[in-house]
Design a protein around this motif. Structure first.
Motif, PDB file in Angstrom:
ATOM      1  N   PRO A  64      88.535  13.246  39.977  1.00 43.76           N
ATOM      2  CA  PRO A  64      88.613  11.796  40.136  1.00 43.76           C
ATOM      3  C   PRO A  64      88.691  11.341  41.585  1.00 43.76           C
ATOM      4  N   GLY A  65      88.916  12.255  42.511  1.00 44.04           N
ATOM      5  CA  GLY A  65      89.054  11.862  43.907  1.00 44.04           C
ATOM      6  C   GLY A  65      87.740  11.726  44.642  1.00 44.04           C
ATOM      7  N   PHE A  66      86.639  12.161  44.045  1.00 43.12           N
ATOM      8  CA  PHE A  66      85.343  12.119  44.710  1.00 43.12           C
ATOM      9  C   PHE A  66      84.301  11.499  43.774  1.00 43.12           C
ATOM     10  N   ASP A  67      83.320  10.825  44.389  1.00 44.04           N
ATOM     11  CA  ASP A  67      82.225  10.214  43.633  1.00 44.04           C
ATOM     12  C   ASP A  67      80.930  11.012  43.743  1.00 44.04           C
ATOM     13  N   SER A  68      80.842  11.879  44.732  1.00 41.33           N
ATOM     14  CA  SER A  68      79.651  12.695  44.954  1.00 41.33           C
ATOM     15  C   SER A  68      80.042  13.891  45.811  1.00 41.33           C
ATOM     16  N   VAL A  69      79.089  14.800  46.010  1.00 40.68           N
ATOM     17  CA  VAL A  69      79.356  16.005  46.786  1.00 40.68           C
ATOM     18  C   VAL A  69      78.065  16.435  47.479  1.00 40.68           C
ATOM     19  N   LEU A  70      78.207  17.082  48.631  1.00 40.77           N
ATOM     20  CA  LEU A  70      77.046  17.607  49.334  1.00 40.77           C
ATOM     21  C   LEU A  70      76.439  18.768  48.548  1.00 40.77           C
ATOM     22  N   GLY A  71      75.099  18.882  48.638  1.00 36.77           N
ATOM     23  CA  GLY A  71      74.406  19.952  47.932  1.00 36.77           C
ATOM     24  C   GLY A  71      74.488  21.263  48.675  1.00 36.77           C
ATOM     25  N   ASN A  72      73.892  22.278  48.089  1.00 37.03           N
ATOM     26  CA  ASN A  72      73.942  23.627  48.653  1.00 37.03           C
ATOM     27  C   ASN A  72      72.764  23.934  49.566  1.00 37.03           C
ATOM     28  N   ASN A  73      71.855  22.981  49.765  1.00 37.87           N
ATOM     29  CA  ASN A  73      70.692  23.244  50.606  1.00 37.87           C
ATOM     30  C   ASN A  73      70.901  22.639  51.994  1.00 37.87           C
ATOM     31  N   GLU A  74      69.874  22.735  52.815  1.00 41.58           N
ATOM     32  CA  GLU A  74      69.957  22.262  54.193  1.00 41.58           C
ATOM     33  C   GLU A  74      69.293  20.904  54.375  1.00 41.58           C
ATOM     34  N   GLU A  75      69.027  20.187  53.329  1.00 40.32           N
ATOM     35  CA  GLU A  75      68.318  18.912  53.411  1.00 40.32           C
ATOM     36  C   GLU A  75      69.246  17.711  53.258  1.00 40.32           C
ATOM     37  N   ASP A  76      70.539  17.902  53.473  1.00 47.17           N
ATOM     38  CA  ASP A  76      71.516  16.819  53.349  1.00 47.17           C
ATOM     39  C   ASP A  76      71.469  16.187  51.956  1.00 47.17           C
ATOM     40  N   GLU A  77      71.375  17.025  50.970  1.00 49.63           N
ATOM     41  CA  GLU A  77      71.370  16.552  49.586  1.00 49.63           C
ATOM     42  C   GLU A  77      72.758  16.067  49.197  1.00 49.63           C
ATOM     43  N   ILE A  78      72.812  14.979  48.459  1.00 51.28           N
ATOM     44  CA  ILE A  78      74.058  14.468  47.886  1.00 51.28           C
ATOM     45  C   ILE A  78      73.897  14.432  46.380  1.00 51.28           C
ATOM     46  N   LEU A  79      74.797  15.115  45.674  1.00 48.32           N
ATOM     47  CA  LEU A  79      74.806  15.092  44.224  1.00 48.32           C
ATOM     48  C   LEU A  79      75.775  14.006  43.760  1.00 48.32           C
ATOM     49  N   VAL A  80      75.251  13.009  43.058  1.00 48.21           N
ATOM     50  CA  VAL A  80      76.054  11.882  42.586  1.00 48.21           C
ATOM     51  C   VAL A  80      76.483  12.173  41.161  1.00 48.21           C
ATOM     52  N   PHE A  81      77.772  12.001  40.882  1.00 43.87           N
ATOM     53  CA  PHE A  81      78.298  12.366  39.575  1.00 43.87           C
ATOM     54  C   PHE A  81      77.980  11.340  38.495  1.00 43.87           C
ATOM     55  N   ASN A  82      78.152  10.072  38.788  1.00 40.59           N
ATOM     56  CA  ASN A  82      78.000   9.015  37.783  1.00 40.59           C
ATOM     57  C   ASN A  82      76.557   8.508  37.779  1.00 40.59           C
ATOM     58  N   PRO A  83      75.868   8.542  36.636  1.00 38.34           N
ATOM     59  CA  PRO A  83      74.480   8.059  36.604  1.00 38.34           C
ATOM     60  C   PRO A  83      74.358   6.569  36.896  1.00 38.34           C
ATOM     61  N   ARG A  84      75.443   5.824  36.725  1.00 38.68           N
ATOM     62  CA  ARG A  84      75.386   4.393  37.031  1.00 38.68           C
ATOM     63  C   ARG A  84      75.369   4.121  38.527  1.00 38.68           C
ATOM     64  N   ALA A  85      75.618   5.138  39.337  1.00 32.73           N
ATOM     65  CA  ALA A  85      75.673   4.964  40.784  1.00 32.73           C
ATOM     66  C   ALA A  85      74.294   5.012  41.431  1.00 32.73           C
ATOM     67  N   VAL A  86      73.246   5.293  40.649  1.00 28.37           N
ATOM     68  CA  VAL A  86      71.892   5.414  41.197  1.00 28.37           C
ATOM     69  C   VAL A  86      71.007   4.368  40.529  1.00 28.37           C
ATOM     70  N   LEU A  87      70.447   3.480  41.342  1.00 31.28           N
ATOM     71  CA  LEU A  87      69.585   2.415  40.831  1.00 31.28           C
ATOM     72  C   LEU A  87      68.197   2.594  41.424  1.00 31.28           C
TER      73      LEU A  87
END
Length: 302
Positions: free
Chosen positions: A267-290
């Motif tokens: 609950p303390g985070f809304d997203s997290v950095l990915g494991n690649n080198e392309e500055d990927e951000i993984l967003v947890f909540n599908p409502r956060a992406v429009l």
């Protein structure tokens, strides 16, 4: 009252006035032809006859009455119809209207100026300009009011949670990001399809699936384009699978920096950095992406 015979007699006396000489007709170019005169006479006689016959029927017929049942039926028809604001097509229930909108009016062409802006955004950050694929179409996504309200409500919750924790919460850390997906409905000529394996149309119609562990969002069009293997189009060519890139508004919120320590249940985070080198951000909540725009292009160069 003057009789019809007397009117005919007067007209016969004035007929020579209409048969002027050719020289006079050339001087007055607005002179009416014989056919117009004859038709005028016919209208005059018919109106005279009608006025004469009206003397024999001085009482006009009563106006037609409208039955209450027909009026009630028209009111019910108006109340039970639901017109589409985009094409004025009328439907008999809100369900059919919503289904029509979800398949026909969710995407549209962009004006040339706006399309060029989206093209430039997609091409920015491409390391090798000669490798940029040829863009076929740039389409605007008209998200349903439900999807848009969910996005805005989620952004407000992220801002409130950040403010309660003493962090900056100006806009919920909203970013412009890219997401690569696939579609299988040709060139999207007939709007959004209903195929189960057409991921793009499913996202446009209903949003991202909540079953995903995280929605991949990337900072550039290049990073999103290469995040999906190019050979997927060859392997699934029999299904007409193509790649597309979505330009999205993303509420990243509080981003975790350690992928192995943060998951979607934290609950303390809304997203997290990915494991690649392309500055990927993984967003947890599908409502956060429009998703706002979709870019389709030729198959990737080998």
């Amino acid at each position: 009252m003057v009789s019809i015979r007397f009117i005919v007699f007067l007209l016969l006396l004035h007929i020579p006035c209409f048969s002027a000489s050719p020289r006079l007709r050339r001087r007055n170019s607005s002179f009416a032809p014989k056919s117009y005169i004859i038709s005028f006479f016919k209208r005059l006689f018919s109106s005279s006859s009608a006025s004469a016959s009206s003397n024999f029927n001085p009482v006009p017929p009563p106006p037609p009455t409208r039955s209450p049942s027909s009026s009630t039926r028209s009111l019910n028809l108006t109340a039970d119809t639901h017109p589409c604001s985009a094409c004025s097509q009328v439907f008999q229930s809100p369900h059919f209207l919503e289904r029509h909108r979800s398949t026909t009016h969710l995407i549209s062409e962009l004006p040339d100026g706006d399309e060029n802006v989206v093209r430039i955004i997609f091409k920015t950050g491409w390391p090798d300009p000669s490798r940029i694929p040829n863009i076929d179409r740039v389409l605007k996504i008209h998200n349903s009011p439900t999807i848009t309200s969910r996005f805005e409500e989620h952004r407000e919750r992220v801002k409130s949670r950040a403010a309660a924790a003493g962090r900056c919460a100006a806009d919920g850390n909203e970013l412009l990001r890219f997401h690569c997906t696939t579609f299988a409905c040709g060139e999207l000529e007939s709007g959004v399809c209903g195929r189960v394996y057409c991921s793009l149309c499913g996202i446009i119609r209903s949003g991202f699936s909540p079953k995903m562990d995280g929605i991949s969002t990337l900072p550039t069009g290049y990073a999103a384009h290469v995040s999906m293997p190019a050979d997927i189009e060859e392997e699934f060519g029999f299904m007409n699978i193509r790649r597309a890139v979505l330009v999205c508004r993303v509420v990243a919120g509080r981003v975790g920096c350690e992928p192995w320590e943060v998951d979607k249940e934290d609950p303390g985070f809304d997203s997290v950095l990915g494991n690649n080198e392309e500055d990927e951000i993984l967003v947890f909540n599908p409502r956060a992406v429009l998703p706002c725009f979709v870019i389709t292009f030729d198959r990737c160069k080998p």
